[in-house]
Design a protein around this motif. Structure first.
Motif, PDB file in Angstrom:
ATOM      1  N   UNK A 722       7.980  -7.432  -0.898  1.00 15.96           N
ATOM      2  CA  UNK A 722       7.222  -6.658  -1.869  1.00 15.96           C
ATOM      3  C   UNK A 722       7.547  -5.183  -1.848  1.00 15.96           C
ATOM      4  N   UNK A 723       7.201  -4.520  -2.950  1.00 15.86           N
ATOM      5  CA  UNK A 723       7.380  -3.073  -3.094  1.00 15.86           C
ATOM      6  C   UNK A 723       6.065  -2.450  -3.524  1.00 15.86           C
ATOM      7  N   UNK A 724       5.667  -1.400  -2.838  1.00 12.31           N
ATOM      8  CA  UNK A 724       4.533  -0.578  -3.254  1.00 12.31           C
ATOM      9  C   UNK A 724       5.066   0.769  -3.713  1.00 12.31           C
ATOM     10  N   UNK A 725       4.708   1.141  -4.931  1.00 14.22           N
ATOM     11  CA  UNK A 725       5.158   2.424  -5.482  1.00 14.22           C
ATOM     12  C   UNK A 725       3.951   3.315  -5.729  1.00 14.22           C
ATOM     13  N   UNK A 726       4.016   4.535  -5.217  1.00 16.38           N
ATOM     14  CA  UNK A 726       2.985   5.547  -5.453  1.00 16.38           C
ATOM     15  C   UNK A 726       3.647   6.731  -6.153  1.00 16.38           C
ATOM     16  N   UNK A 727       3.157   7.073  -7.324  1.00  9.98           N
ATOM     17  CA  UNK A 727       3.735   8.180  -8.087  1.00  9.98           C
ATOM     18  C   UNK A 727       3.343   9.517  -7.469  1.00  9.98           C
ATOM     19  N   UNK A 728       4.041  10.552  -7.882  1.00 11.71           N
ATOM     20  CA  UNK A 728       3.679  11.913  -7.469  1.00 11.71           C
ATOM     21  C   UNK A 728       2.273  12.240  -7.962  1.00 11.71           C
ATOM     22  N   UNK A 741       0.164  19.478  -3.978  1.00 13.89           N
ATOM     23  CA  UNK A 741       0.912  18.414  -4.648  1.00 13.89           C
ATOM     24  C   UNK A 741       1.470  17.433  -3.622  1.00 13.89           C
ATOM     25  N   UNK A 742       1.419  16.126  -3.954  1.00 11.80           N
ATOM     26  CA  UNK A 742       1.925  15.093  -3.050  1.00 11.80           C
ATOM     27  C   UNK A 742       3.073  14.347  -3.710  1.00 11.80           C
ATOM     28  N   UNK A 743       4.284  14.401  -3.139  1.00 11.40           N
ATOM     29  CA  UNK A 743       5.423  13.677  -3.732  1.00 11.40           C
ATOM     30  C   UNK A 743       5.202  12.165  -3.716  1.00 11.40           C
ATOM     31  N   UNK A 744       5.831  11.476  -4.661  1.00 10.41           N
ATOM     32  CA  UNK A 744       5.739  10.027  -4.722  1.00 10.41           C
ATOM     33  C   UNK A 744       6.605   9.367  -3.656  1.00 10.41           C
ATOM     34  N   UNK A 745       6.390   8.079  -3.468  1.00  5.30           N
ATOM     35  CA  UNK A 745       7.136   7.330  -2.457  1.00  5.30           C
ATOM     36  C   UNK A 745       7.074   5.844  -2.764  1.00  5.30           C
ATOM     37  N   UNK A 746       7.989   5.083  -2.146  1.00  8.74           N
ATOM     38  CA  UNK A 746       8.062   3.632  -2.304  1.00  8.74           C
ATOM     39  C   UNK A 746       8.132   2.987  -0.931  1.00  8.74           C
ATOM     40  N   UNK A 747       7.364   1.938  -0.730  1.00  6.00           N
ATOM     41  CA  UNK A 747       7.318   1.240   0.551  1.00  6.00           C
ATOM     42  C   UNK A 747       7.816  -0.192   0.369  1.00  6.00           C
ATOM     43  N   UNK A 748       8.695  -0.621   1.266  1.00  7.17           N
ATOM     44  CA  UNK A 748       9.237  -1.977   1.269  1.00  7.17           C
ATOM     45  C   UNK A 748       8.509  -2.807   2.320  1.00  7.17           C
ATOM     46  N   UNK A 749       7.965  -3.931   1.902  1.00  5.04           N
ATOM     47  CA  UNK A 749       7.225  -4.813   2.799  1.00  5.04           C
ATOM     48  C   UNK A 749       7.783  -6.233   2.717  1.00  5.04           C
ATOM     49  N   UNK A 750       7.578  -7.013   3.751  1.00  3.42           N
ATOM     50  CA  UNK A 750       8.038  -8.406   3.752  1.00  3.42           C
ATOM     51  C   UNK A 750       7.227  -9.200   4.763  1.00  3.42           C
ATOM     52  N   UNK A 751       7.292 -10.524   4.645  1.00  2.00           N
ATOM     53  CA  UNK A 751       6.571 -11.365   5.590  1.00  2.00           C
ATOM     54  C   UNK A 751       7.059 -12.794   5.570  1.00  2.00           C
ATOM     55  N   UNK A 752       6.810 -13.508   6.654  1.00  2.00           N
ATOM     56  CA  UNK A 752       7.151 -14.917   6.773  1.00  2.00           C
ATOM     57  C   UNK A 752       6.137 -15.564   7.699  1.00  2.00           C
ATOM     58  N   UNK A 753       5.812 -16.815   7.442  1.00  2.00           N
ATOM     59  CA  UNK A 753       4.842 -17.494   8.295  1.00  2.00           C
ATOM     60  C   UNK A 753       4.778 -18.975   7.988  1.00  2.00           C
ATOM     61  N   UNK A 754       4.115 -19.724   8.860  1.00  2.00           N
ATOM     62  CA  UNK A 754       3.999 -21.170   8.678  1.00  2.00           C
ATOM     63  C   UNK A 754       2.966 -21.731   9.637  1.00  2.00           C
ATOM     64  N   UNK A 755       2.543 -22.960   9.349  1.00  2.00           N
ATOM     65  CA  UNK A 755       1.769 -23.747  10.299  1.00  2.00           C
ATOM     66  C   UNK A 755       2.734 -24.629  11.080  1.00  2.00           C
ATOM     67  N   UNK A 756       2.544 -24.727  12.369  1.00  2.00           N
ATOM     68  CA  UNK A 756       3.316 -25.647  13.199  1.00  2.00           C
ATOM     69  C   UNK A 756       2.420 -26.841  13.487  1.00  2.00           C
ATOM     70  N   UNK A 757       2.868 -28.042  13.091  1.00  2.00           N
ATOM     71  CA  UNK A 757       2.024 -29.233  13.151  1.00  2.00           C
ATOM     72  C   UNK A 757       2.652 -30.298  14.041  1.00  2.00           C
TER      73      UNK A 757
END
Length: 822
Positions: A722-728, A741-757
């Motif tokens: 995923x990407x989170x974008x925050x404007x200036x 004033x606060x400059x804008x920025x972009x954050x890169x996120x990711x994830x993985x998961x599962x149930x082990x049965x």
């Protein structure tokens, strides 16, 4: 309170108003007709339910003969919601539809009965356990910031306060299990005293909710809801462990709950600790460690006459708060070692990496005991809640006196909530109620005094009604609130042993005695209400519209503050002439949801009279106004009142393309503009035309794959990016250097998961790995108070303040405990 709890149980067991009723049936797939074992059949208004057996059958006992909403959930299927008449229905078979979207959420916040969210005209959002489990956060409020319209003001990774559509602090009422949360919420760096692992789901009202909850709900409500009681005849629980790489957070939590013939019980214990967080510009940020311990226990009865539960929670947090002090040559953080504070050494790497809490820190201990009761009286219902909370806040600010708290506040809060629901008459569901609280605050052997001792009594009677007329749902109500408030005068003089200020009695002959606070007494009151409609064009498409008037009394700090607050680093001044805030908000929204596509568009306009905000003062000679205390100079802030307008909206669009139902592409956007309209002596210029602490335009996009089929020993596998974008943010309150004033920025996120049965399909454990800010972006949020913490804002780097957390990877392991007793 224990006496009230047990008297309620004895009374209603003796009377036996209702004969016991049972409901049984089966849960199957609508398309394949296969049984669905483990589906959760639950009645939200009764707080009771069961899990379907291996053959899909179920039976629920001790049910009253009333009409009530049933909710059935099973992974990979659309949530089943149905109004059931338990007086005429003893057998009910359920067929569930496969769906990539688990729609039709049921909410219990701000309504007379459990209600489908799509039929509730009030703007709301519900966050489920799956979302909380698959997204990492360092505290429960930070878990909300990806939700459109919701943000948080933060003071480091473990202190966050919710913001809804540009409004926060005492305008947002936080509830735990429907009981208001009170613990010096006026403070900028005072977080929410709730164990994040105790929260199973969250319901948020995005707009005035004063009608049901009174003052402090002017801008909305965040209801943190614990897990439902265990299904009948089971003992369930979990062991949870979490490690986060950025600040080396270690967290563990254990929970267990049971239900035997309607006797329900449960407990949870949690502990987490962290070192200083880090980013690539600041390195490790000194003063952001924390160590938190939490306990929760409850017991109760679920019977045909209703339910009665007694709950206890304990929250104990040792929390550092940075002051931003640095060495001018190296930009490394320094620490205070003396009262004079004339020489500060650079903090060592060993200190930055340690889990040991520094001498200068806060310790917040919050205790809560409350009784939650729901009595079925024929076709009527009486809901009664009593609560007691104590918040003990100590802020240690004296390096040579480690056991002497600078700020030491004891706040006792008694809450009550009565709601009586009448029998349905011609389709009208009507509720009358009254709720409120009594508060008493004491300074307890402190050396620094920000607010005086005070007492406050709230009462608010209200009426609420709703009706469904075919495809149209209408709801509305009115309320009148009154608050009787009084704070005592306070006198101080130097302690002859330590030299610090201490409370004393007035003595006109003692020239060392100083009057810190004046006596103040006032009664605040006001009307609030709302009216809204929902029109369901089809089962998949609806239009919502709502108009609500909110009310809020000024809080203790806004009225009476006068002194340096150690956690903020400035002197705060209040104003005894403040009037209550009143808001008028209009909302309209379109919502669409099908098997493969869902989306929404919501817009709002909110005008607030007597809006209170904080403003930095300027001296008569230019520059910041400062206040000298113990050898330090502190900037001075004063609360002001004005008229404000906030408007904007939220957008969401989710795609689950056929035949790739396992693929989800989710997108949201939020926008809020906030203008200072002037009034109450406030002058509007280019530097004052906007309001402070307003989130910028914000988008969140996430591509997620959910694999339903078992692969080897793995099931419920998910992978997301995923990407989170925050404007200036260039619409800010710049007067007197309050904001920049606060400059804008972009954050890169990711994830993985599962149930082990295992081979039988039983879950052995669940694992989630999630990463936030994987690109390690160096950024500052305009909602972070640390942005303005810097003793050398003009320096050779061209940067000022403290930056937000860098790359953080979370490893979470959950081991379920599931004991079927009968």
């Amino acid at each position: 309170m224990k006496k009230i709890f047990f008297l309620c149980i004895i009374l209603f067991q003796c009377i036996q108003i209702h004969s016991q009723n049972s409901l049984k049936g089966s849960v199957k797939s609508k398309t394949t007709k296969e049984s669905l074992p483990g589906a959760i059949i639950y009645f939200p208004d009764l707080k009771t339910g069961v899990a379907s057996n291996d053959d899909g059958s179920y039976q629920i006992n001790n049910l009253p003969k009333i009409k009530t909403l049933m909710q059935v959930k099973f992974l990979g299927y659309k949530t089943f919601v149905k109004l059931i008449d338990l007086a005429t229905t003893q057998n009910f078979d359920i067929e569930m539809e496969e769906s990539a979207i688990e729609a039709d959420e049921v909410v219990v916040t701000g309504t007379s009965h459990a209600t489908e969210i799509k039929r509730n005209p009030v703007p709301m959002v519900s966050i489920d356990q799956k979302y909380l489990q698959q997204n990492s956060a360092t505290n429960i409020i930070d878990a909300l910031i990806k939700i459109p319209g919701i943000n948080a003001v933060s003071t480091g990774p473990n202190v966050s306060k919710p913001y809804i559509r540009g409004l926060g602090f005492n305008r947002i009422l936080t509830l735990f299990d429907g009981v208001r949360q009170d613990g010096q919420q006026w403070g900028d760096e005072h977080g929410i005293e709730v164990d994040q692992y105790l929260v199973d789901r969250i319901e948020v009202i995005k707009g005035p909710a004063s009608l049901i909850y009174g003052s402090d709900a002017l801008a909305g409500v965040v209801n943190l809801i614990p897990a439902n009681t265990a299904p009948e005849g089971t003992i369930k629980g979990s062991l949870t462990s979490n490690y986060q790489t950025n600040n080396k957070q270690i967290a563990n939590s254990v929970a267990l709950a049971g239900n035997q013939k309607g006797f329900v019980w449960g407990f949870r214990g949690s502990q987490k600790q962290a070192a200083d967080y880090q980013n690539k510009f600041d390195g490790r940020v000194y003063g952001t460690k924390y160590k938190e311990t939490d306990l929760n226990a409850y017991l109760g009865l679920n019977k045909s006459w209703g339910y009665s539960h007694l709950n206890f929670t304990l929250y104990d947090n040792q929390q550092e708060i940075p002051d931003g002090s640095r060495d001018s040559a190296t930009r490394k953080f320094t620490k205070q070692i003396s009262e004079e504070d004339t020489l500060r050494p650079i903090v060592s790497n060993a200190d930055l990496n340690s889990y040991n809490i520094a001498i200068i820190h806060q310790r917040v201990q919050h205790y809560r005991i409350y009784s939650s009761n729901n009595f079925i009286l024929g076709q009527s219902k009486l809901s009664v809640k009593f609560g007691f909370q104590q918040s003990a806040r100590r802020e240690f600010s004296h390096p040579l006196y480690p056991d002497l708290a600078g700020l030491n506040l004891i706040l006792n809060t008694y809450t009550y909530d009565f709601k009586f629901s009448l029998p349905t008459l011609n389709g009208w569901e009507t509720m009358f109620g009254v709720n409120g609280m009594y508060q008493q605050n004491k300074n307890n052997g402190a050396t620094e005094f920000v607010i005086p001792d005070y007492r406050s009594l709230d009462a608010g009677p209200f009426a609420y009604t709703k009706k469904s007329i075919g495809k149209l749902d209408i709801a509305g109500g009115v309320r009148y609130d009154i608050r009787s408030f009084q704070n005592d005068s306070m006198f101080t003089k130097p302690n002859p042993t330590t030299g610090f200020d201490m409370q004393t009695a007035y003595n006109k002959s003692d020239t060392n005695v100083v009057k810190q606070f004046d006596f103040y007494k006032h009664t605040f009151s006001g009307f609030s209400g709302s009216f809204g409609t929902t029109y369901n064009f089809t089962d998949n498409f609806c239009l919502k519209a709502n108009v609500a008037r909110g009310y809020r009394s000024p809080n203790i700090a806004e009225i009476s503050a006068k002194g340096v607050h150690p956690g903020t680093g400035f002197e705060q001044l209040g104003d005894a002439n403040f009037k209550p805030e009143f808001s008028l908000q209009e909302d309209i929204g379109l919502f669409f949801g099908s098997e493969h596509i869902s989306g929404s568009i919501e817009v709002f306009n909110n005008v607030i009279e007597n809006y209170i905000y904080n403003e930095k003062l300027v001296s008569l000679h230019g520059g910041d106004s400062t206040f000298a205390q113990a050898g330090n100079n502190y900037p001075v802030f004063k609360f002001r009142q004005t008229k404000a307008q906030l408007y904007g909206g939220e957008f969401s669009f989710d795609i689950h393309p056929h035949p790739l139902d396992w693929l989800h592409f989710e997108n949201t956007a939020s926008l809020v503009y906030a203008n200072n309209l002037g009034g109450n002596g406030s002058r509007i210029t280019d530097s004052t035309k906007y309001l402070p602490y307003i989130p910028p335009f914000h988008t969140n996009s996430e591509l997620r794959a959910d694999f339903r089929k078992k692969i080897g020993c793995f099931s419920s596998i998910f992978i997301k990016i995923g990407l989170q974008y925050y404007a200036t943010q260039d619409r800010f309150f710049s007067a007197y250097n309050t904001e920049t004033k606060t400059p804008g920025y972009t954050l890169l996120n990711a994830g993985i998961g599962a149930n082990v049965v295992n081979k039988k399909g039983n879950v052995l454990f669940v694992f989630n790995i999630s990463g936030n800010n994987l690109a390690d972006a160096a950024y500052q949020s305009n909602m972070s108070r640390l942005k303005y913490f810097d003793n050398y804002p003009n320096n050779y780097t061209g940067r000022t303040g403290i930056y937000n957390m860098g790359r953080n990877i979370s490893f979470k392991l959950i081991i379920p405990i599931d004991i079927k007793k009968s």
